[in-house]
Design a protein around this motif. Sequence first.
Motif, PDB file in Angstrom:
ATOM      1  N   GLU A  61       0.691  -1.091   0.055  1.00  0.00           N
ATOM      2  CA  GLU A  61       0.162  -0.039   0.082  1.00  0.00           C
ATOM      3  C   GLU A  61       0.891   1.226  -0.006  1.00  0.00           C
ATOM      4  O   GLU A  61       0.554   2.220  -0.877  1.00  0.00           O
ATOM      5  N   LYS A  65       6.728   3.229  -1.649  1.00  0.00           N
ATOM      6  CA  LYS A  65       6.554   4.764  -2.180  1.00  0.00           C
ATOM      7  C   LYS A  65       8.006   5.441  -1.988  1.00  0.00           C
ATOM      8  O   LYS A  65       8.639   5.080  -1.122  1.00  0.00           O
ATOM      9  N   HIS A  99       4.764  -0.537  -6.259  1.00  0.00           N
ATOM     10  CA  HIS A  99       3.972   0.725  -6.563  1.00  0.00           C
ATOM     11  C   HIS A  99       4.377   1.671  -5.364  1.00  0.00           C
ATOM     12  O   HIS A  99       4.537   1.329  -4.599  1.00  0.00           O
ATOM     13  N   TRP A 103       5.900   9.458  -8.524  1.00  0.00           N
ATOM     14  CA  TRP A 103       4.498  10.200  -8.198  1.00  0.00           C
ATOM     15  C   TRP A 103       4.559  11.522  -7.783  1.00  0.00           C
ATOM     16  O   TRP A 103       5.830  12.124  -7.352  1.00  0.00           O
ATOM     17  N   ASN A 167       2.810   7.504 -11.696  1.00  0.00           N
ATOM     18  CA  ASN A 167       1.370   7.255 -11.156  1.00  0.00           C
ATOM     19  C   ASN A 167       0.774   8.884 -11.253  1.00  0.00           C
ATOM     20  O   ASN A 167       1.320   9.817 -10.803  1.00  0.00           O
ATOM     21  N   GLU A 168      -0.512   8.772 -11.708  1.00  0.00           N
ATOM     22  CA  GLU A 168      -1.136  10.053 -11.797  1.00  0.00           C
ATOM     23  C   GLU A 168      -0.406  11.352 -12.388  1.00  0.00           C
ATOM     24  O   GLU A 168      -0.467  12.272 -11.660  1.00  0.00           O
ATOM     25  N   ASN A 225       0.015   4.315 -14.147  1.00  0.00           N
ATOM     26  CA  ASN A 225      -1.176   3.990 -13.118  1.00  0.00           C
ATOM     27  C   ASN A 225      -1.878   5.336 -13.217  1.00  0.00           C
ATOM     28  O   ASN A 225      -1.451   6.412 -12.807  1.00  0.00           O
ATOM     29  N   GLN A 263      -7.043   2.469 -11.634  1.00  0.00           N
ATOM     30  CA  GLN A 263      -7.370   2.431 -10.157  1.00  0.00           C
ATOM     31  C   GLN A 263      -8.526   1.921  -9.933  1.00  0.00           C
ATOM     32  O   GLN A 263      -8.918   0.913  -9.095  1.00  0.00           O
ATOM     33  N   HIS A 265     -10.853   3.449  -8.175  1.00  0.00           N
ATOM     34  CA  HIS A 265     -11.528   4.024  -6.664  1.00  0.00           C
ATOM     35  C   HIS A 265     -12.935   4.584  -7.227  1.00  0.00           C
ATOM     36  O   HIS A 265     -13.064   5.592  -7.716  1.00  0.00           O
ATOM     37  N   GLU A 293      -6.424  -0.777  -8.181  1.00  0.00           N
ATOM     38  CA  GLU A 293      -6.786  -0.328  -7.138  1.00  0.00           C
ATOM     39  C   GLU A 293      -8.364  -0.212  -6.743  1.00  0.00           C
ATOM     40  O   GLU A 293      -8.870   0.694  -6.087  1.00  0.00           O
ATOM     41  N   TRP A 339      -8.139  -2.308  -3.379  1.00  0.00           N
ATOM     42  CA  TRP A 339      -7.350  -1.531  -2.566  1.00  0.00           C
ATOM     43  C   TRP A 339      -7.860  -1.570  -1.205  1.00  0.00           C
ATOM     44  O   TRP A 339      -9.043  -1.437  -0.797  1.00  0.00           O
ATOM     45  N   TRP A 347      -8.498   2.925   3.461  1.00  0.00           N
ATOM     46  CA  TRP A 347      -8.154   4.487   3.133  1.00  0.00           C
ATOM     47  C   TRP A 347      -9.189   5.420   3.617  1.00  0.00           C
ATOM     48  O   TRP A 347      -9.244   6.681   3.566  1.00  0.00           O
TER      49      TRP A 347
HETATM   50  C1  GLA Z   1      -3.766   6.536  -5.032  1.00  0.00           C
HETATM   51  C2  GLA Z   1      -2.518   6.064  -4.916  1.00  0.00           C
HETATM   52  C3  GLA Z   1      -2.427   4.765  -3.840  1.00  0.00           C
HETATM   53  C4  GLA Z   1      -3.000   5.097  -2.684  1.00  0.00           C
HETATM   54  C5  GLA Z   1      -4.490   5.806  -3.020  1.00  0.00           C
HETATM   55  C6  GLA Z   1      -5.606   5.900  -1.748  1.00  0.00           C
HETATM   56  O1  GLA Z   1      -4.613   6.040  -5.654  1.00  0.00           O
HETATM   57  O2  GLA Z   1      -2.016   5.514  -6.205  1.00  0.00           O
HETATM   58  O3  GLA Z   1      -1.018   4.478  -3.513  1.00  0.00           O
HETATM   59  O4  GLA Z   1      -2.337   6.243  -1.930  1.00  0.00           O
HETATM   60  O5  GLA Z   1      -4.488   6.758  -3.842  1.00  0.00           O
HETATM   61  O6  GLA Z   1      -4.881   6.720  -0.780  1.00  0.00           O
END
Ligand code: GLA
Length: 387
Positions: A61, A65, A99, A103, A167-168, A225, A263, A265, A293, A339, A347
């Motif tokens: 998780e 990082k 992961h 980022w 990432n992102e 990602n 992801q 979410h 995720e 996730w 989270w």
């Molecule tokens: C993003 C990140 C994850 C995690 C989530 C939720 O999606 O990629 O590592 O931190 O947010 O917090």
Amino acid sequence: MKASLILLALAGSIYLGDTEKILQTANKNVTTGAAVNVKLLTENELYRKLVEKEYNSLTPENAMKMASLQPREGSFEFSNTTALEDLALNAGKKRIHGHTLIWYRSLPQWVKNWETQALPSGMTRAQKMDSVMSIHIRTVISHYDNPSSIYKDDLGKPLLKSWDVVNEAFDDNGNYRALPEASNQENGGSIWYRTIGKSYIKKAFTYARTTAEKNGDTGLKLFYNDYGHDYSVKKLDSIYKMAMALKQVKVNGKPIIDGIGMQFHININTSVENIKNALIKMKSTGLLIHISELDISLNKAGLPFPTEILAIQKQKYKDVALLYRKYVPANQRWGITLWNVGDQDSWLTYKGSDQVDAACLFDLNYQRKPAFFNFYDGLKLDIPAGY
Ligand code: GLA
């Protein structure tokens, strides 16, 4: 105290006795993983046993990082990921998904400082940040590729099979995240973009691929990602275009990108149509697709949760599994990663303010929720007409 211990043991044994439906064996063509908290792995036996039993892929998780792996410049700390590697090795040689390398969040303070502090002589800021990125990527990939590491599969290859390299990188309008440092949180900007420019993405993937090839890790899969494929067509398009461009860039004749992490979410209002369109578009890149995720928020904090809402969530978990199987061919599937394991470690649960969202497949006591069985069915059963 004693009574609660007995209850816990009893709950554990009932759970462990239920061997019939297990996520990791539901469908041999869908690897099923979870984002795993390494502290809980070592401190909570129920959690660890559940992770061992249900999943064949593990994403740390937070432990991989940048803030965790390189807390001070040039000083790498890999000990936090050992518990995860031990579990992956000793519980059936599970796959590890790294992961994440680059980022705009979870950065150690020293990286942020390089945006303003005086540079080493003769270096531009872009060169300095490029060097920070390159050293981080090369060192981290090489650590998990180390030939003398014990964390190997039956073919002698590293258990860590894939990385989220970047990432992102995009905001919800499909633009590169570029806002100033002051807003560098939720929807904020990327220090990598601000200092290096958009070429940071191609550079990051090139460093990753070059390092893996040099180490003989020719099977390492490299992912971009992000989230929002389901609700922002602009972002979906930007990711598509970037992925197609990265695919053209090759090292040793091999594209520098292998896959897209979606992801997911998502929440109970996310429509089947949007999930389907996003999967179809990303699949059309020809790259591997990882639902990386997955959780399904109820958009509601606090117990009790209304039955109608739980019913929608249950159905949506099943929909995601069915849609993934229907629209992503088996040879393009990297799998589905949940996730967090349960609502307890999600989270979306904030201990201080008592917020519990209940987005996961396991409840606050790590017991299977009705959504678990629906998701399992979505992985296993024939895909009904209408999807
Ligand atoms: C993003 C990140 C994850 C995690 C989530 C939720 O999606 O990629 O590592 O931190 O947010 O917090």
